[in-house]
Design a protein around this motif. Sequence first.
Motif, PDB file in Angstrom:
ATOM      1  N   HIS A 181       0.842  -1.190   0.000  1.00 37.28           N
ATOM      2  CA  HIS A 181       0.000   0.000   0.000  1.00 37.28           C
ATOM      3  C   HIS A 181       0.883   1.248   0.000  1.00 37.28           C
ATOM      4  O   HIS A 181       2.090   1.187   0.282  1.00 37.28           O
ATOM      5  CB  HIS A 181      -0.916   0.018   1.230  1.00 37.28           C
ATOM      6  N   LEU A 182       0.247   2.398  -0.302  1.00 37.29           N
ATOM      7  CA  LEU A 182       0.936   3.677  -0.213  1.00 37.29           C
ATOM      8  C   LEU A 182       0.416   4.420   1.011  1.00 37.29           C
ATOM      9  O   LEU A 182      -0.797   4.477   1.251  1.00 37.29           O
ATOM     10  CB  LEU A 182       0.684   4.506  -1.469  1.00 37.29           C
ATOM     11  N   TYR A 183       1.327   4.986   1.773  1.00 32.54           N
ATOM     12  CA  TYR A 183       0.971   5.708   2.987  1.00 32.54           C
ATOM     13  C   TYR A 183       1.463   7.149   2.899  1.00 32.54           C
ATOM     14  O   TYR A 183       2.589   7.405   2.466  1.00 32.54           O
ATOM     15  CB  TYR A 183       1.585   5.034   4.216  1.00 32.54           C
ATOM     16  N   LEU A 184       0.608   8.068   3.323  1.00 33.79           N
ATOM     17  CA  LEU A 184       0.966   9.476   3.374  1.00 33.79           C
ATOM     18  C   LEU A 184       1.270   9.845   4.817  1.00 33.79           C
ATOM     19  O   LEU A 184       0.451   9.612   5.715  1.00 33.79           O
ATOM     20  CB  LEU A 184      -0.187  10.339   2.848  1.00 33.79           C
ATOM     21  N   ILE A 185       2.445  10.402   5.032  1.00 43.56           N
ATOM     22  CA  ILE A 185       2.835  10.867   6.365  1.00 43.56           C
ATOM     23  C   ILE A 185       2.851  12.389   6.331  1.00 43.56           C
ATOM     24  O   ILE A 185       3.497  12.991   5.467  1.00 43.56           O
ATOM     25  CB  ILE A 185       4.212  10.313   6.761  1.00 43.56           C
ATOM     26  N   ASP A 221      13.222   9.054   9.008  1.00 43.73           N
ATOM     27  CA  ASP A 221      13.813   7.778   9.437  1.00 43.73           C
ATOM     28  C   ASP A 221      13.602   7.557  10.925  1.00 43.73           C
ATOM     29  O   ASP A 221      13.329   6.440  11.371  1.00 43.73           O
ATOM     30  CB  ASP A 221      15.306   7.752   9.101  1.00 43.73           C
ATOM     31  N   GLU A 222      13.698   8.628  11.689  1.00 49.23           N
ATOM     32  CA  GLU A 222      13.447   8.515  13.131  1.00 49.23           C
ATOM     33  C   GLU A 222      11.973   8.226  13.400  1.00 49.23           C
ATOM     34  O   GLU A 222      11.627   7.440  14.284  1.00 49.23           O
ATOM     35  CB  GLU A 222      13.859   9.820  13.820  1.00 49.23           C
ATOM     36  N   TYR A 223      11.105   8.848  12.610  1.00 49.98           N
ATOM     37  CA  TYR A 223       9.665   8.644  12.777  1.00 49.98           C
ATOM     38  C   TYR A 223       9.280   7.187  12.528  1.00 49.98           C
ATOM     39  O   TYR A 223       8.428   6.616  13.214  1.00 49.98           O
ATOM     40  CB  TYR A 223       8.912   9.562  11.816  1.00 49.98           C
ATOM     41  N   TYR A 256      13.353  -7.688   7.929  1.00 48.81           N
ATOM     42  CA  TYR A 256      12.331  -6.896   8.605  1.00 48.81           C
ATOM     43  C   TYR A 256      12.720  -5.426   8.654  1.00 48.81           C
ATOM     44  O   TYR A 256      13.903  -5.086   8.725  1.00 48.81           O
ATOM     45  CB  TYR A 256      12.111  -7.432  10.026  1.00 48.81           C
ATOM     46  N   GLU A 257      11.692  -4.549   8.621  1.00 49.46           N
ATOM     47  CA  GLU A 257      11.951  -3.112   8.711  1.00 49.46           C
ATOM     48  C   GLU A 257      12.612  -2.770  10.038  1.00 49.46           C
ATOM     49  O   GLU A 257      13.473  -1.913  10.114  1.00 49.46           O
ATOM     50  CB  GLU A 257      10.637  -2.328   8.565  1.00 49.46           C
ATOM     51  N   THR A 258      12.168  -3.440  11.104  1.00 49.75           N
ATOM     52  CA  THR A 258      12.789  -3.308  12.424  1.00 49.75           C
ATOM     53  C   THR A 258      13.504  -4.610  12.723  1.00 49.75           C
ATOM     54  O   THR A 258      12.875  -5.665  12.827  1.00 49.75           O
ATOM     55  CB  THR A 258      11.731  -3.016  13.500  1.00 49.75           C
ATOM     56  N   GLU A 259      14.810  -4.543  12.843  1.00 50.78           N
ATOM     57  CA  GLU A 259      15.606  -5.770  12.921  1.00 50.78           C
ATOM     58  C   GLU A 259      15.460  -6.456  14.276  1.00 50.78           C
ATOM     59  O   GLU A 259      15.711  -5.852  15.319  1.00 50.78           O
ATOM     60  CB  GLU A 259      17.069  -5.451  12.661  1.00 50.78           C
TER      61      GLU A 259
END
Length: 323
Positions: A181-185, A221-223, A256-259
Motif C-alpha cells: 500500500h501507499l501511505y501518506l505521512i 527515518d526517526e519517525y 524486517y523493517e525493524t531488525e
Amino acid sequence: MTRSLKATERLFSIANYISRHPGVTARDLSERYHVSRRSIYRDIQRLEQIGIQVISTDGGYMLIEEPTKFSADLNTEEYLALTFSPLLANREFQRVYHRALDKIFSRIRVNEEALRKMRSLSHKIRIQQGRRGVSDADHLEKVMEALVNNRSIDCVYYVMYRDEISERVIDPYYLVPRLGHLYLIGYCHSRKEIRTFRLNRFKKIELTKRTFTMIKGFDIDEYLDKVWGMFRDEEEETFEIRFSKEVARYIKEVTYETEPTITDLPDGAIHFKVTIRGANEFLRWVRQFGKEAEILAPKKYRDEMLKEIKELEKIYRCDTTCQ
C-alpha cells in the motif's frame, strides 16, 4: 531511489565540470563531490558507456567532445513517473514513464540493444500490483502535486479502527510504499500532530492555496524507526516470541523493517526478540502463525492471547447451530 538519483545527477555534473575545467584530476573531483576516488573512476567509466568520451592525461581528465546537455523540459508528471514508476506500476504511469524516457534518450547516445532490453524489462517489473480505481489514481496525482509544491490538502478520510469519516487539513510530508500500500505521512491540523494515512482510505482530496513548511527537526527515518508496519505508538514494547521449528526457517529468511534478535534453540525452534512502536500491527502478524508462535513477553499480551484462545475454544466447541 534518492541515492540513485543523486548518483545520476553527479555523473552529468562531472561531465560538464570536466568540459569547463580540462585537466581536472580524480582527486579534485573526489574532493568537489565528496565521494571516494574509486567512485570517480566508476563515474568516468559510466560516462564512456553512454557515449561521453573522457581521456586521461598526465594533467588530468579531458573530454574528446562536449557532453550532451539536458534541456529542462521534463514536466512534473514525467519526472515523478520516472521516480515512482517502479513502485506504482499502473498503466497511466507507465505511459508517462516511457514518454519521459523518450525525451531523455533522444538527447544522449545509448546502445540501442541496451535501450531495447531496458524498455522490455520496465514492462515486466511490477513491484506493487494492488488494485486501484479511478479515484485512487486521482488521489495519487493530487498528493504528488501537493508534495512537489508544499501545498496543504483538504480531505475526507475514513478512519478504519473507529469506522468513521472525518474531514481534515493535512500538510503532506512523505509518500511511503510499504506492505502493498501507499501511505501518506504528514501534519494533521485536526489532531495537531504528525500522523500516517493510508492512501486508499481517502474519500476526497482537494489542494488548497496554502503552502506549508515542514516542522523543523522532523526526521522521517526517526519517525519510522521501530515501526513494525506503518502505524506507530509513542511507547516502545519489547516482544519475545518462540517460533516452532516448523516455521523457524520462514521467519529467518525475511528482512524486517525493524531488525529483531533471533536465537536458535536446541529443538530447532527460535527465540525472536524485537523492540517496536506499534503493538497491534505486530500482534496481527504473530497471529497468522497460530500455534507455531508463543508470546513469551510482555506478560500482558501473553494473557491477552490466552483470553482470545479461550474465546476461540468456545466458538469451535459449539456446533453450527449455536447462536
